[in-house]
Design a protein around this motif. Structure first.
Motif, PDB file in Angstrom:
ATOM      1  N   TYR A   1       0.471  -1.401   0.026  1.00  0.00           N
ATOM      2  CA  TYR A   1       0.464  -0.013   0.045  1.00  0.00           C
ATOM      3  C   TYR A   1       0.877   1.510   0.076  1.00  0.00           C
ATOM      4  CZ  TYR A   1      -4.170  -2.704   1.813  1.00  0.00           C
ATOM      5  OH  TYR A   1      -5.035  -4.234   0.737  1.00  0.00           O
TER       6      TYR A   1
ATOM      7  N   ILE B   1       2.236   9.314  -5.928  1.00  0.00           N
ATOM      8  CA  ILE B   1       3.264  10.721  -5.478  1.00  0.00           C
ATOM      9  C   ILE B   1       4.214  11.043  -5.971  1.00  0.00           C
ATOM     10  CG2 ILE B   1       4.277  12.347  -3.193  1.00  0.00           C
ATOM     11  CD1 ILE B   1       2.145  10.298  -1.834  1.00  0.00           C
TER      12      ILE B   1
ATOM     13  N   SER C   1      -5.412  11.294  -6.024  1.00  0.00           N
ATOM     14  CA  SER C   1      -5.726  10.842  -4.241  1.00  0.00           C
ATOM     15  C   SER C   1      -5.817  11.162  -3.570  1.00  0.00           C
ATOM     16  CB  SER C   1      -6.113  12.880  -4.489  1.00  0.00           C
ATOM     17  OG  SER C   1      -5.039  14.322  -5.007  1.00  0.00           O
TER      18      SER C   1
ATOM     19  N   THR D   1      -7.459   7.383  -4.010  1.00  0.00           N
ATOM     20  CA  THR D   1      -7.009   6.264  -4.482  1.00  0.00           C
ATOM     21  C   THR D   1      -5.216   6.498  -3.528  1.00  0.00           C
ATOM     22  OG1 THR D   1      -5.204   6.566  -6.159  1.00  0.00           O
ATOM     23  CG2 THR D   1      -7.332   6.038  -6.433  1.00  0.00           C
ATOM     24  N   ILE D   2      -4.777   7.149  -3.523  1.00  0.00           N
ATOM     25  CA  ILE D   2      -3.815   7.340  -2.627  1.00  0.00           C
ATOM     26  C   ILE D   2      -3.999   7.835  -0.917  1.00  0.00           C
ATOM     27  CG2 ILE D   2      -1.838   9.344  -2.191  1.00  0.00           C
ATOM     28  CD1 ILE D   2      -1.079  10.306  -4.823  1.00  0.00           C
TER      29      ILE D   2
ATOM     30  N   TYR E   1       2.285   2.004  -3.498  1.00  0.00           N
ATOM     31  CA  TYR E   1       1.614   2.368  -4.469  1.00  0.00           C
ATOM     32  C   TYR E   1       1.542   3.986  -4.183  1.00  0.00           C
ATOM     33  CZ  TYR E   1      -3.183   3.673  -7.043  1.00  0.00           C
ATOM     34  OH  TYR E   1      -3.637   4.708  -6.894  1.00  0.00           O
ATOM     35  N   SER E   2       1.752   4.252  -2.951  1.00  0.00           N
ATOM     36  CA  SER E   2       0.971   5.776  -2.546  1.00  0.00           C
ATOM     37  C   SER E   2       2.795   6.592  -2.733  1.00  0.00           C
ATOM     38  CB  SER E   2       1.267   5.913  -1.356  1.00  0.00           C
ATOM     39  OG  SER E   2      -0.625   5.308  -0.909  1.00  0.00           O
TER      40      SER E   2
ATOM     41  N   ASN F   1      -4.593   4.211   0.210  1.00  0.00           N
ATOM     42  CA  ASN F   1      -3.490   3.527   0.042  1.00  0.00           C
ATOM     43  C   ASN F   1      -3.021   3.737   1.086  1.00  0.00           C
ATOM     44  OD1 ASN F   1      -3.028   0.985  -2.534  1.00  0.00           O
ATOM     45  ND2 ASN F   1      -4.220   2.541  -2.661  1.00  0.00           N
ATOM     46  N   LEU F   2      -2.768   4.908   2.312  1.00  0.00           N
ATOM     47  CA  LEU F   2      -1.674   5.632   2.494  1.00  0.00           C
ATOM     48  C   LEU F   2      -2.205   4.977   3.998  1.00  0.00           C
ATOM     49  CD1 LEU F   2      -0.542   9.457   2.263  1.00  0.00           C
ATOM     50  CD2 LEU F   2       0.949   7.244   2.599  1.00  0.00           C
TER      51      LEU F   2
END
Length: 398
Positions: free
Chosen positions: A5, A13, A39, A41-42, A8-9, A45-46
Motif C-alpha cells: 500500500y 505521489i 489523490s 487512491t493515494i 503504491y502511494s 492506500n496510505l
C-alpha cells in the motif's frame, strides 16, 4: 514499515509531482477529476498501509537452506531450462545482440515453458537473497548473483530491474535500522542512476539515428519545453522525467478522448479478463472468443504505457477505474490472509508484491504474468509444505 500500500502511494505521489514539472509540451493538463481520483487512491492506500503496520506488524523471517546442496541443484535445474530456451532461440540473446544478429525478444523462449522459467527463476533469485540476508553465507550471495545474471543473458531489462527492486525490498525488510550511510547515499545513487539511464538512452537513440551523442533527439520526441531546454538541468534527466510521468499523461489523454461505452455485462467480463486476470490467461480467452483487448488513446510518440487505470477507463469509464481501485486495495489484504507471515516463503512473495504495487503508476502490473505469476510459487510452496511437512526437509529449509 514497508508494504504494498505504501509502495503504491509513494509511486503515484512521485509521478504526480514529476508530472507537474511541466517539462513536456505533449502532456495534457491534469484535470481536477483525475487529480482528485488519484489523490483519493493515494489516501486510501496510505490509510491501509498505516493500518497494516500498526495492527499486523510483520517481522522479517530468517530462513536458510539446511541442506547446502539444494540451492545448487535448483540453480542447475534452472540453467538447464534456460539452455533449452537458448537452443530454441538458436543462441543466447545477449551474444546475438553483441554480434548484431537478428533477435526479437517478443518471440524468445519456448511457448508456455518460458513463462515458468522466467517467473520461477525470478522467485528463486529473491528466495536466495532472503536466505543470504538471513545467514550472510557468501555461497548464497554467489548463487544469487549467478541467478540474477540470467536476466542479462536474455537481455531483459525489465526482469533485471524487477529482481533488483524485489532485492531492495528484502534488504529493507531485513535491516532493523536503516544505516545512516544508506540514507545519504541513496539520493546520490538515484541521481547517478537516472543520469546514467538517460545517457544510455541518448547513446542508443544517437546510434540509431547514426549521429554523434545528441540529447536533442529524444527531447524533440518527448516535446521538451523551452523552459527545460534553457535550464541548467542536465538534459539526460529528461529520459527519467518522461518514463516516470508519461503514463499519467497517457491516462489523462485516454480520459479526455476515449469514447464512452454504457456499462454492460459484456464490458464487465471483458475488463475482468483483460485487466484483472494474468495476460497469459486473457490472451487465450481472447483467442478462443476472437476478441481483442480494448485499446487506449495515448499522447504522440512511442509512449504506450498508462498506469493501472487507463484501459479500465476504456472499458467502463470512471466506473472501470473505481472497480480497478477495489482490486488494488484487496490484493495485499488477500495475500496477508492467505500466506502467514511465519511462512519461510512470505517475505519473498511480499517483496514481489511490493514491486508490483510500486510500478502500478507505470502500467498494469497485476495482469503482467512475468511479475504477478511469481506470487503463485510462495503460496503454492507454503500449502504444500503444510500439507506434506516433509517438503521443507526435502527443500532443505529450516
Amino acid at each position: 514499515m514497508i508494504n504494498p500500500y505504501l509502495c503504491y502511494s509513494f509511486s503515484f505521489i512521485v509521478a504526480i509531482v514529476v508530472y507537474l514539472f511541466g517539462w513536456s509540451k505533449l502532456y495534457p493538463t491534469l484535470s481536477v477529476a483525475t487529480f482528485c481520483f488519484l489523490s483519493i487512491t493515494i489516501v486510501l492506500n496510505l490509510a491501509l498501509g498505516w493500518y497494516v503496520n500498526k495492527n499486523k506488524p510483520i517481522a522479517f523471517k530468517r530462513i536458510t537452506f539446511s541442506k547446502r546442496h539444494i540451492p545448487y541443484v535448483i540453480t542447475i535445474f534452472i540453467y538447464i531450462l534456460w539452455t533449452l530456451d537458448f537452443l530454441y532461440e538458436g543462441g543466447i540473446p545477449l551474444v546475438k545482440i553483441l554480434l548484431n544478429q537478428s533477435y526479437n525478444y517478443r518471440l524468445f523462449g519456448i511457448p508456455s515453458l518460458h513463462v515458468f522459467i522466467v517467473t520461477f527463476s525470478s522467485f528463486f533469485t529473491l528466495l536466495l537473497f532472503q536466505a543470504y540476508l538471513s545467514t550472510k553465507r557468501n555461497e548464497l550471495l554467489l548463487l544469487y548473483l549467478v541467478n540474477l545474471i540470467a536476466a542479462i543473458l536474455i537481455y531483459s531489462r525489465a526482469m533485471l530491474f524487477f529482481n533488483l527492486s524485489g532485492s531492495f525490498f528484502l534488504f529493507l525488510f531485513a535491516v532493523k535500522k536503516i544505516p545512516v550511510w544508506f540514507k545519504y547515499s541513496l539520493p546520490v545513487g538515484l541521481l547517478f542512476l537516472f543520469y546514467f539511464f538517460g545517457a544510455l538512452g541518448t547513446l542508443r537513440s544517437s546510434r540509431e539515428a547514426k549521429t554523434k551523442f545528441d540529447n536533442a533527439l529524444f527531447m524533440n520526441v518527448g516535446g521538451a519545453s523551452e523552459t527545460f531546454k534553457k535550464s541548467v538541468i542536465p538534459k539526460e534527466y529528461f529520459w527519467t522525467y518522461i518514463y516516470i510521468s508519461s503514463p499519467l499523461a497517457n491516462l489523462q489523454e485516454n480520459i479526455n478522448s476515449y469514447p464512452y461505452y454504457p456499462v454492460s455485462v459484456k464490458k464487465i467480463l471483458e475488463m475482468i479478463n483483460n485487466e484483472i486476470l494474468m495476460d497469459f490467461i486473457s490472451k487465450r480467452i481472447n483467442g478462443y472468443f476472437k476478441v481483442n483487448r480494448e485499446p487506449e488513446h495515448t499522447i504522440i510518440g512511442p509512449f504506450n504505457v498508462s498506469t493501472v487505470y487507463s484501459r479500465s477507463f476504456s472499458y467502463l469509464g470512471w466506473i472501470g477505474m473505481i472497480i480497478m481501485l477495489g482490486v488494488v486495495l484487496i490484493i495485499p489484504w488477500l495475500y496477508i490472509k492467505v500466506l502467514p507471515a511465519d511462512s519461510p516463503f512470505f517475505h519473498t512473495g511480499f517483496a514481489i508484491l511490493c514491486t508490483i504495487f510500486l510500478f502500478l503508476a507505470y502500467d498494469n502490473m497485476i495482469r503482467f504474468t512475468g511479475l504477478s505469476f511469481q506470487l503463485v510459487y510462495p503460496i503454492t510452496l507454503h500449502f504444500i509444505s503444510r500439507k506434506f511437512p516433509m517438503t521443507e526437509k526435502v527443500l532443505g529449509f529450516s
